[in-house]
Design a protein around this motif. Sequence first.
Motif, PDB file in Angstrom:
ATOM      1  N   PHE A   1       0.961  -1.603   0.043  1.00  0.00           N
ATOM      2  CA  PHE A   1      -0.376  -0.019   0.040  1.00  0.00           C
ATOM      3  C   PHE A   1       1.103   1.708  -0.138  1.00  0.00           C
ATOM      4  CE2 PHE A   1      -1.171   3.134   2.809  1.00  0.00           C
ATOM      5  CZ  PHE A   1      -2.378   3.879   2.125  1.00  0.00           C
ATOM      6  N   VAL A   2       1.725   1.349   1.185  1.00  0.00           N
ATOM      7  CA  VAL A   2       3.123   1.905   0.475  1.00  0.00           C
ATOM      8  C   VAL A   2       3.377   2.430  -0.336  1.00  0.00           C
ATOM      9  CG1 VAL A   2       5.158   3.442   1.619  1.00  0.00           C
ATOM     10  CG2 VAL A   2       3.350   1.877   3.893  1.00  0.00           C
ATOM     11  N   ASN A   3       3.958   1.804  -1.490  1.00  0.00           N
ATOM     12  CA  ASN A   3       4.632   1.886  -2.099  1.00  0.00           C
ATOM     13  C   ASN A   3       3.399   2.407  -3.340  1.00  0.00           C
ATOM     14  OD1 ASN A   3       7.117   1.406  -1.189  1.00  0.00           O
ATOM     15  ND2 ASN A   3       7.169  -1.130  -1.816  1.00  0.00           N
ATOM     16  N   GLN A   4       2.280   1.794  -3.460  1.00  0.00           N
ATOM     17  CA  GLN A   4       1.439   1.881  -4.619  1.00  0.00           C
ATOM     18  C   GLN A   4       1.329   3.926  -4.147  1.00  0.00           C
ATOM     19  OE1 GLN A   4      -2.409  -0.613  -3.780  1.00  0.00           O
ATOM     20  NE2 GLN A   4      -1.827  -0.549  -5.943  1.00  0.00           N
ATOM     21  N   VAL A   5       1.478   4.069  -2.860  1.00  0.00           N
ATOM     22  CA  VAL A   5       0.904   5.869  -2.913  1.00  0.00           C
ATOM     23  C   VAL A   5       2.255   6.416  -3.338  1.00  0.00           C
ATOM     24  CG1 VAL A   5       0.656   7.742  -1.117  1.00  0.00           C
ATOM     25  CG2 VAL A   5      -0.323   4.928  -1.349  1.00  0.00           C
ATOM     26  N   VAL A   6       3.608   5.784  -3.052  1.00  0.00           N
ATOM     27  CA  VAL A   6       4.659   6.183  -3.675  1.00  0.00           C
ATOM     28  C   VAL A   6       4.980   6.516  -5.007  1.00  0.00           C
ATOM     29  CG1 VAL A   6       7.609   6.022  -3.205  1.00  0.00           C
ATOM     30  CG2 VAL A   6       6.025   5.365  -1.283  1.00  0.00           C
ATOM     31  N   ASP A   7       4.769   5.186  -5.569  1.00  0.00           N
ATOM     32  CA  ASP A   7       5.296   5.233  -7.095  1.00  0.00           C
ATOM     33  C   ASP A   7       3.870   6.529  -7.691  1.00  0.00           C
ATOM     34  OD1 ASP A   7       6.167   2.820  -7.811  1.00  0.00           O
ATOM     35  OD2 ASP A   7       4.226   1.533  -7.939  1.00  0.00           O
ATOM     36  N   SER A   8       3.227   7.399  -7.045  1.00  0.00           N
ATOM     37  CA  SER A   8       2.003   8.453  -7.538  1.00  0.00           C
ATOM     38  C   SER A   8       3.056   9.735  -7.289  1.00  0.00           C
ATOM     39  CB  SER A   8       0.697   8.724  -7.119  1.00  0.00           C
ATOM     40  OG  SER A   8       1.171   8.711  -5.537  1.00  0.00           O
ATOM     41  N   LEU A   9       3.822   9.729  -6.572  1.00  0.00           N
ATOM     42  CA  LEU A   9       4.713  11.494  -6.345  1.00  0.00           C
ATOM     43  C   LEU A   9       6.381  11.173  -7.252  1.00  0.00           C
ATOM     44  CD1 LEU A   9       5.147   9.669  -2.039  1.00  0.00           C
ATOM     45  CD2 LEU A   9       3.477  11.058  -3.671  1.00  0.00           C
ATOM     46  N   ASP A  10       5.976  12.369  -6.904  1.00  0.00           N
ATOM     47  CA  ASP A  10       7.425  13.475  -7.463  1.00  0.00           C
ATOM     48  C   ASP A  10       8.609  13.130  -6.468  1.00  0.00           C
ATOM     49  OD1 ASP A  10       9.197  14.204  -8.999  1.00  0.00           O
ATOM     50  OD2 ASP A  10       8.184  16.018  -8.965  1.00  0.00           O
ATOM     51  N   VAL A  11       9.461  11.871  -6.161  1.00  0.00           N
ATOM     52  CA  VAL A  11      10.118  11.910  -5.210  1.00  0.00           C
ATOM     53  C   VAL A  11      11.736  12.525  -5.912  1.00  0.00           C
ATOM     54  CG1 VAL A  11      11.560  10.640  -3.761  1.00  0.00           C
ATOM     55  CG2 VAL A  11       8.937   9.615  -3.928  1.00  0.00           C
ATOM     56  N   SER A  12      12.069  13.633  -4.770  1.00  0.00           N
ATOM     57  CA  SER A  12      13.890  13.832  -5.485  1.00  0.00           C
ATOM     58  C   SER A  12      13.536  14.579  -3.916  1.00  0.00           C
ATOM     59  CB  SER A  12      13.313  14.368  -6.594  1.00  0.00           C
ATOM     60  OG  SER A  12      12.630  16.235  -6.675  1.00  0.00           O
ATOM     61  N   ALA A  13      15.015  15.088  -4.630  1.00  0.00           N
ATOM     62  CA  ALA A  13      15.514  16.286  -3.537  1.00  0.00           C
ATOM     63  C   ALA A  13      14.957  16.933  -2.846  1.00  0.00           C
ATOM     64  CB  ALA A  13      16.875  16.281  -2.644  1.00  0.00           C
ATOM     65  N   GLN A  14      14.146  17.842  -4.385  1.00  0.00           N
ATOM     66  CA  GLN A  14      14.170  19.205  -4.666  1.00  0.00           C
ATOM     67  C   GLN A  14      12.631  18.650  -3.817  1.00  0.00           C
ATOM     68  OE1 GLN A  14      16.723  18.359  -6.544  1.00  0.00           O
ATOM     69  NE2 GLN A  14      17.573  19.478  -4.654  1.00  0.00           N
ATOM     70  N   GLY A  15      12.346  17.980  -4.954  1.00  0.00           N
ATOM     71  CA  GLY A  15      10.630  17.614  -4.825  1.00  0.00           C
ATOM     72  C   GLY A  15      10.123  16.890  -3.583  1.00  0.00           C
TER      73      GLY A  15
END
Length: 656
Positions: A447-461
């Motif tokens: 479930f956590v990883n499904q949410v992470v997939d939708s995020l723009d993950v980066s140090a600045q994001g």
Amino acid sequence: MTRLCVSILLSLIALTNARPKTAPEQKCKSGPVDLVFIIDSSRSVRPHEFETMRKFMIDILDTLDIGADATRVGVIQYSSQVLNEFSLKTHFKTEAMVKGINEIIPLAQGTMTGLAIKYTMNVAFTPEAGDRPKVPNVAVIVTDGRPQDRVAEVAAEAREKGIEIYAVGVARADMTSLRAMASPPFEDHVFLVESFDLIHQFGLQFQDKLCGLDMCAESDHGCEHICESSPGSYHCLCLPGYTLNTDGKTCSAIDLCAQGKHDCEQVCISSPGSFTCDCNKGYTLNAEDKKTCTMIDYCSFGNHSCDHQCVSILNGYHCKCNLGYHLHDDGKKCQPIDLCAQGKHECEQVCVSAPGVYTCDCNKGYTLNADKKTCTHMDLCNSVEHGCDFQCVSTPGSFYCICPEGQLLQDNGKSCGTCKSANIDLVFLIDGSKSVRPQNFELVKKFVNQVVDSLDVSAQGTRVGLVQYSSRVRTEFPLNMYHTAEDIKAAVMKVDYMEKGTMTGLALKHMLENSFSEAEGARPAARNIPRIGLVFTDGRSQDDITEWAKLTKEAGLTMYAVGVGKAVEDELSEIASDPVEKYFYYTTDFSAINTIAENLKLNVCPAESQGEIEVKDPCACESLVEFQQATMSSMEQLTQKHILPNKNPNDKNIPR
């Protein structure tokens, strides 16, 4: 020499000649002896009998010339064990030995005579205990009974090592054992008396036998330094550092410096039979060898005031500057040599000065050529990894990215898209209590990883952190640990299930005080980056959540509450931000949480929705709340379609 003193001393302990005498007027001068008394203090020795043994030893001490260079005495008592009362190096005065003897407390146990002889051989007569080389070793054993261990072998070994043993038996002592211990001849070394009352008398007879006439004391010997007696005669000796003259009486100092028998590097100072070294002016004697000399380092005194370097010279010092500096007129301060200011350089654009040297640099938008002097205009788009999705545009000393028509440049300044992603700090707070169970905990991680997939993950994001709780709270990884979705998802799948209780209040406290701290990666509040907490639980909290649920929202956190199974809806409502229906999800089955994850797109613009939901400009997303409003109906439809047919009618997986 081994038997010179004590063989005469104890041979007097003959019953036929035993007679009391008054205390001697002079001490024995016959030579040094290392003497150890080995006293039996077993239970068979009665208190008054032990007192007579004390007097026996004290009477003998009164006849001896006690001193560090004369006769040394040690005392050992034994029974079932051995106890060293004082060693050969403990006392060098009769008064101190008498005090030590009077303080002896009998052991009052068995009779391990062999053990006492072995201790005397291995410990008492060693250099560490005060035994001297080339000085007779004498042991006097006083016992009143038969040994309870073997004595013949250990006594023989002691005698082979040069220890002269006298065995004095009293009353019940066994003559065979006494002879097995003593040195030969037995008539001089073995004595047996009827009672302890008789033993002390023998000490009064030592003076007559031990000491003959002292010629040095009784005659006008004429020795300048030392007179040494020998039977019926004497001879003169000199103190150390002197040599005896031809007259056999006077002494002259030995001048080793004059004889050249020294190894001083500079100056030799003579004393009788010895010397000390010294140094010339401006030098000091080395402490390691006391012979060689080193020039005095006046700089080391710390009062030279030199800016850079102090250079010691004989009887003084001078200052010196580091490379690139020159010495000031005061002879102490140093000034940097500025070649750029002096125009002594070949730089085309910028001269960067350092003391005595320089380097060339270029103005913004230019790069230094291989000659390290001239400069060329720089096209950064062609010389660096600019990372632009579509096109890089160079400017002097910099660049920027542009996107094709119809797309917008994202917040990272490089990517292109139909709308801008929101940057958030997101912390998952997942329930790892025992009621979740291992297989369901794996679903929670997915479930956590499904949410992470939708995020723009980066140090600045978007930054993501994960906290697990049960009876305690554990940060699995903070906001500043991972900066890609792949790294975060890999870390999530490695999280170990905690089990135990459900301390949701404690977890909320930990999230507020730690997880959203700048130390763990949360961006400063002044930057207005949304801080979002997502709490996932399956049961009632075992502690109070009210205070910390309130404080999290007062701190400006946006709180999502996702409940499964036995989760208490009232508690989830307290945790969720207002309006509750936008931030609270619930279902009775873990298998449905993937559908919730699909609808929890926390920081991306919603896709074009279906059904009756109003479609807004996807790029008009200005906050997470606006997105949540746009997705609630979609989630309800999905829930009805995919979850309710397989679930209990009482399940609630739509917002309350």
